[in-house]
Design an enzyme around this catalytic site. Structure first.
Site, PDB file in Angstrom:
ATOM      1  N   GLN A 207       0.824  -1.207   0.000  1.00 30.79           N
ATOM      2  CA  GLN A 207       0.000   0.000   0.000  1.00 30.79           C
ATOM      3  C   GLN A 207       0.859   1.258   0.000  1.00 30.79           C
ATOM      4  O   GLN A 207       0.331   2.359  -0.131  1.00 30.79           O
ATOM      5  CB  GLN A 207      -0.902   0.024   1.249  1.00 30.79           C
ATOM      6  CG  GLN A 207      -2.003  -1.019   1.243  1.00 30.79           C
ATOM      7  CD  GLN A 207      -2.780  -1.035   2.552  1.00 30.79           C
ATOM      8  OE1 GLN A 207      -2.901  -2.069   3.195  1.00 30.79           O
ATOM      9  NE2 GLN A 207      -3.317   0.099   2.987  1.00 30.79           N
ATOM     10  N   PHE A 238      -6.323  -3.674   3.495  1.00 29.38           N
ATOM     11  CA  PHE A 238      -6.995  -3.324   4.757  1.00 29.38           C
ATOM     12  C   PHE A 238      -6.049  -2.688   5.783  1.00 29.38           C
ATOM     13  O   PHE A 238      -6.336  -2.696   6.968  1.00 29.38           O
ATOM     14  CB  PHE A 238      -7.681  -4.554   5.377  1.00 29.38           C
ATOM     15  CG  PHE A 238      -8.572  -5.304   4.440  1.00 29.38           C
ATOM     16  CD1 PHE A 238      -9.677  -4.695   3.873  1.00 29.38           C
ATOM     17  CD2 PHE A 238      -8.302  -6.620   4.098  1.00 29.38           C
ATOM     18  CE1 PHE A 238     -10.501  -5.384   2.989  1.00 29.38           C
ATOM     19  CE2 PHE A 238      -9.121  -7.315   3.213  1.00 29.38           C
ATOM     20  CZ  PHE A 238     -10.218  -6.699   2.662  1.00 29.38           C
ATOM     21  N   GLU A 242       0.432  -1.676   4.592  1.00 31.68           N
ATOM     22  CA  GLU A 242       0.943  -0.304   4.636  1.00 31.68           C
ATOM     23  C   GLU A 242       2.402  -0.281   5.087  1.00 31.68           C
ATOM     24  O   GLU A 242       3.225   0.417   4.513  1.00 31.68           O
ATOM     25  CB  GLU A 242       0.098   0.553   5.579  1.00 31.68           C
ATOM     26  CG  GLU A 242       0.565   1.998   5.647  1.00 31.68           C
ATOM     27  CD  GLU A 242      -0.344   2.884   6.482  1.00 31.68           C
ATOM     28  OE1 GLU A 242       0.082   4.004   6.799  1.00 31.68           O
ATOM     29  OE2 GLU A 242      -1.478   2.474   6.817  1.00 31.68           O
ATOM     30  N   ARG A 320      -4.995   8.227  16.850  1.00 34.31           N
ATOM     31  CA  ARG A 320      -6.330   8.240  16.237  1.00 34.31           C
ATOM     32  C   ARG A 320      -7.371   7.673  17.197  1.00 34.31           C
ATOM     33  O   ARG A 320      -8.516   8.113  17.196  1.00 34.31           O
ATOM     34  CB  ARG A 320      -6.327   7.489  14.904  1.00 34.31           C
ATOM     35  CG  ARG A 320      -7.611   7.653  14.111  1.00 34.31           C
ATOM     36  CD  ARG A 320      -7.488   7.118  12.696  1.00 34.31           C
ATOM     37  NE  ARG A 320      -6.915   8.069  11.772  1.00 34.31           N
ATOM     38  CZ  ARG A 320      -7.614   8.906  11.017  1.00 34.31           C
ATOM     39  NH1 ARG A 320      -8.945   8.927  11.094  1.00 34.31           N
ATOM     40  NH2 ARG A 320      -7.022   9.721  10.175  1.00 34.31           N
ATOM     41  N   ARG A 352      -7.928  -1.168   8.813  1.00 36.65           N
ATOM     42  CA  ARG A 352      -9.083  -0.342   8.460  1.00 36.65           C
ATOM     43  C   ARG A 352      -9.726   0.342   9.681  1.00 36.65           C
ATOM     44  O   ARG A 352     -10.296  -0.307  10.542  1.00 36.65           O
ATOM     45  CB  ARG A 352     -10.101  -1.239   7.760  1.00 36.65           C
ATOM     46  CG  ARG A 352     -11.182  -0.517   6.985  1.00 36.65           C
ATOM     47  CD  ARG A 352     -12.045  -1.535   6.278  1.00 36.65           C
ATOM     48  NE  ARG A 352     -12.891  -0.927   5.252  1.00 36.65           N
ATOM     49  CZ  ARG A 352     -13.550  -1.626   4.347  1.00 36.65           C
ATOM     50  NH1 ARG A 352     -13.463  -2.945   4.334  1.00 36.65           N
ATOM     51  NH2 ARG A 352     -14.310  -1.026   3.447  1.00 36.65           N
ATOM     52  N   PHE A 354      -7.821   2.213  11.776  1.00 37.63           N
ATOM     53  CA  PHE A 354      -6.538   2.725  12.277  1.00 37.63           C
ATOM     54  C   PHE A 354      -6.633   3.318  13.682  1.00 37.63           C
ATOM     55  O   PHE A 354      -6.214   4.434  13.934  1.00 37.63           O
ATOM     56  CB  PHE A 354      -6.031   3.785  11.286  1.00 37.63           C
ATOM     57  CG  PHE A 354      -4.556   4.052  11.364  1.00 37.63           C
ATOM     58  CD1 PHE A 354      -3.655   3.210  10.731  1.00 37.63           C
ATOM     59  CD2 PHE A 354      -4.061   5.151  12.035  1.00 37.63           C
ATOM     60  CE1 PHE A 354      -2.286   3.466  10.785  1.00 37.63           C
ATOM     61  CE2 PHE A 354      -2.686   5.415  12.098  1.00 37.63           C
ATOM     62  CZ  PHE A 354      -1.806   4.566  11.459  1.00 37.63           C
ATOM     63  N   ALA A 520      -5.713   5.739   5.401  1.00 36.45           N
ATOM     64  CA  ALA A 520      -6.435   6.838   6.049  1.00 36.45           C
ATOM     65  C   ALA A 520      -7.667   7.269   5.248  1.00 36.45           C
ATOM     66  O   ALA A 520      -8.136   8.396   5.379  1.00 36.45           O
ATOM     67  CB  ALA A 520      -5.509   8.043   6.274  1.00 36.45           C
ATOM     68  N   GLU A 724     -12.688   3.607   5.339  1.00 38.13           N
ATOM     69  CA  GLU A 724     -12.698   3.136   6.726  1.00 38.13           C
ATOM     70  C   GLU A 724     -13.991   3.389   7.495  1.00 38.13           C
ATOM     71  O   GLU A 724     -14.429   2.527   8.257  1.00 38.13           O
ATOM     72  CB  GLU A 724     -11.526   3.780   7.486  1.00 38.13           C
ATOM     73  CG  GLU A 724     -10.182   3.297   6.997  1.00 38.13           C
ATOM     74  CD  GLU A 724      -9.053   4.166   7.524  1.00 38.13           C
ATOM     75  OE1 GLU A 724      -8.223   3.643   8.267  1.00 38.13           O
ATOM     76  OE2 GLU A 724      -9.008   5.364   7.194  1.00 38.13           O
TER      77      GLU A 724
END
Length: 781
Positions: A207, A238, A242, A320, A352, A354, A520, A724
């Protein structure tokens, strides 16, 4: 000719319900993935890891010679082979070849062979001497030992001590919930070779191609310009691709560099499950105060996440979570501490939502527990605490369009017949002693943008060829979510040409550099802005050429459906291809590099204050369940979802994302349970032991709608992110199960429910409810 980012032309491809650009390839099996590309290369080698059989151990010695005696084995990669930095992480805490094993299944070396089977047998032959060390395997053990890593941020607003003095009702509790396995269909894969120019070319299921490029470069002691990473497409990501793919790409790249032969690395399912990170499990301890009207006054909490053995993305995930513990609710006095536990497990990573889902779950669990104690229905307690216009989050961001929460809520209550169904369920429950139904509605408010401000930028490269055809490149990656489809629609709309005229090239670091991860939920916002910027540059040059031909001012030239005409005179049109041909002969630049950065963002990570998000995405879901009182087994009878995606760029794609996000969220809420045994071994390491949602877990009636008249100014063509936020709609499933379990006992009591709410967990919850009323039931009743 408007260049406003959010205004749509009257005619254009955005907003059309078109199929995914690769849908036909997917269903016919013609879509190629990273591991499909190796057969094209001669002398291909296969990489296989040797995984450690300890959760924590020191490597005392390693004898790789027996592996080289296995037929087909070409080389064993060890720490001694690394020409650059022996690290595959961005925090420099993830050795590619470790001296110390940090989790059960940690790869200590890699074998390269002519076949995967030979590589596997080679790995089995390697002799390693370990010194086992004490391991910490749970959040509670890490908390007790004070074993934390990274920063420990605190979110503050007001004065919680004062808040609790003013509160009429105060409750305290704890809540712990587990992680989630990404279980993408395509496991981690990488393919590396040295091309004819000596460049290292890597195909990776990633990703974040730019970060894969950077990690590979520093492992090999190269510059980024010497490494090219391409991501054709992923079979799901998902968030799991990343950060995690970088080390695997580095192994393939190191092998290719040392042997001069192409190297393929593809984890099998068990390897992927035992070597890669999951969603972060969390433990929360909280104290909450309400006034006499049921309004939140104060919240004090500690969130402890299980980060696993290294930091990875644990710090931004925790940030987050802190920024979403309010969800849709205004809380005047807030003090929430966050900390990351260090355990001897896989390094937990992006997934997903985060951290957002974990933060939101805490407040939703609190409201679901406390509503009966306050003498209120859960949906009414939630409504009373919604943000109103002019209010701000605990971290200082104004909640723009807060009225949409009320709009979404009321629209969904009406369309789902919520009140009438409540009465029907009460009657059903009164008539059925051994089966109960529950109905719940929960809201979503989710901030969109990376909470690392620098990542909120994107680039694009758009070519218009002399025949009028268009080729677009952008920095986003496609993992099935439909980003490429949306980008084709954006380019077609911006240039005023049909979708069939636009082709999209694979994501590559030598075409669009320095890109952010596709994460994100910002892929369409960022890359769409960059593509539109590039197209607008080209269109402006073309308009100047057309103005001369059509005899009008460039601002009065219109581009629609492959035609170019003066404003108000579509009968005087010319073909887009003819205009491009003429423009070329007038030496007009027909390509452009586009760029976009999200405006107005600022974030103080230390103070946990600022405006980290461009906007909030809103939604709500109503769920009805039926629970069997003997087993705890349940059915989702009906789910009604209403979600705010602004003005949808691609409605079919967005509906699919809302549906998929909800089902994946429901899996985490009700089915998916990760188990590590006392040795630190992942016990749920296959599809037979890790339960994923399937058709049988889908709602029997599934109504999904997008909020209408929801233009979001300042975002490409008025759209909003969709990746997300819908996952959190599934909190309604768990809250409905809580209502059904509570119905087995008397009212006015807090009903606790473990998460995931498996049938066993639901059974123990409803059994507690029955005991509260003294109505114990046996199978003989």
């Amino acid at each position: 000719m408007t260049h406003s980012l959010f205004e749509r032309p009257p005619v254009g491809a955005v907003g059309d319900a078109i199929a995914h650009e690769s849908a036909e390839l997917h269903v016919t099996g013609h879509a190629l993935y990273t591991d499909d590309l190796g057969v094209r290369l001669q002398n291909l080698l296969h990489a296989w890891p040797l995984q450690a059989p300890h959760a924590h151990a020191r490597i005392l010695s390693m004898n790789t010679a027996p592996a080289l005696a296995v037929p087909g084995v070409v080389r064993v990669l060890t720490k001694a082979d690394v020409p650059g930095v022996n690290d595959s992480g961005v925090k420099h805490d993830e050795p590619l070849f470790p001296d110390e094993v940090m989790f059960y299944g940690h790869a200590v070396c890699w074998v390269l062979a002519e076949s995967a089977d030979a590589a596997r047998r080679g790995a089995d032959a390697i002799e390693v001497e370990y010194e086992p060390l004490p391991a910490i395997l749970t959040v509670q053990d890490a908390i007790a030992a004070g074993r934390f890593q990274g920063s420990q941020p605190v979110l503050r607003r007001g004065d919680v001590a004062l808040g609790f003095e003013e509160a009429r009702h105060i409750f305290e509790g704890e809540f712990e919930f587990g992680g989630q396995e990404h279980f993408y269909l395509e496991t981690n894969a990488a393919l590396a070779h040295i091309d004819e120019s000596g460049q290292l070319f890597i195909q990776s299921s990633t990703q974040h191609p730019t970060e894969t490029q950077e990690i590979v470069a520093h492992v090999l002691g190269l510059t980024s310009s010497q490494v090219t990473v391409q991501c054709l497409r992923m079979g799901g990501g998902f968030g799991g691709k990343e950060m995690q793919p970088h080390g695997f790409a580095a192994i393939a790249a190191l092998g290719a560099t040392l042997t001069g032969r192409p190297v393929r690395m593809r984890l099998n399912r068990t390897q992927d499950l035992t070597m890669t990170g999951k969603r972060h499990p969390f433990h929360s301890k909280w104290k909450v105060g309400f006034d006499e009207g049921g309004r939140l006054v104060a919240l004090q909490a500690t969130l402890s996440s299980d980060g696993g053995w290294s930091l990875d993305l644990s710090e931004p995930v925790l940030a987050r979570a802190l920024c979403h513990i309010d969800n849709a609710y205004f809380i005047p006095h807030v003090e929430v501490q966050g900390r990351i536990c260090k355990t001897n497990k896989t390094s937990q990573t992006a997934f997903r939502g985060f951290g957002g889902p974990q933060g939101m779950l805490v407040i939703e669990d609190i409201l679901g527990r406390c509503a009966p104690l306050l003498g209120l229905e859960a949906h009414e307690l939630r409504r009373r605490n919604f943000y109103a216009s002019g209010e701000a989050t605990p971290y200082g961001q104004p909640v723009r369009h807060a009225e949409r929460l009320q709009t979404v809520w009321q629209t969904l209550l009406d369309s789902s017949d919520f009140v009438a169904r409540q009465s029907e369920i009460q009657a059903f429950n009164a008539a059925h002693p051994h089966t109960k139904r529950g109905l719940a509605i929960t809201p979503v408010k989710f901030g969109i943008s990376f909470n690392f401000t620098a990542y909120n930028q994107a680039g694009a490269l758009v070519h218009v060829y002399k025949d009028g055809s268009v080729l677009i490149n952008h920095g986003g990656t496609e993992m099935g979510q439909g980003l490429h489809t949306k980008m084709i629609q954006v380019a077609a709309t911006a240039l005023g040409v049909p979708v069939k005229c636009v082709r999209l090239a694979p994501t590559r670091t030598d075409k669009v550099p320095n890109t952010s991860a596709t994460a994100a939920s910002s892929g369409a916002d960022l890359n769409g802005g960059a593509i539109k910027n590039a197209c607008d540059q080209i269109k402006e040059r073309l308009a100047a050429v057309a103005a001369g031909t059509l005899g009008v001012h460039p601002n009065d030239v219109r581009f629609e459906n492959g035609k170019v005409y003066p404003l108000g005179h579509p009968d005087q049109d010319m073909d887009f291809a003819k205009l491009v041909h003429d423009a070329y002969h007038l030496r007009t630049q027909l390509w452009a590099a586009g760029f976009y950065r999200t405006p107005g963002l600022h974030w103080d990570r230390e103070a946990v204050q600022g405006e980290p998000f461009k906007y909030f995405s809103y939604g709500a879901a109503v769920c009805e369940v039926e629970v069997d009182g003997f087993t705890g087994a349940y059915r989702q009878l009906r789910a009604d979802l209403l979600h705010d995606v602004g003005d949808s760029l691609s409605p079919l794609i967005d509906i699919g994302q809302v549906e998929g996000g909800f089902v994946q969220g429901a899996g985490w809420m009700t089915l998916e349970e990760l188990h590590w045994d006392k040795f630190g071994r992942l016990a749920t390491q296959s599809a037979s032991t890790y339960k994923l949602p399937s058709f049988s877990e889908m709602p029997e009636v599934f109504n999904v709608a997008l909020l209408e008249q929801a233009t979001e100014s300042g975002v490409v063509y008025g759209s909003k992110a969709v990746g997300e936020p819908p996952l959190m709609l599934a909190i309604s499933v768990r809250e409905a199960l809580r209502q059904a379990a509570a119905a087995f006992g008397p009212g006015g009591r807090a009903q606790e429910l473990r998460l995931p709410a498996t049938p066993e967990a639901v059974y123990w919850a409803l059994d507690t409810a029955r005991q509260a009323s003294g109505a114990l039931v046996t199978a003989d009743d």
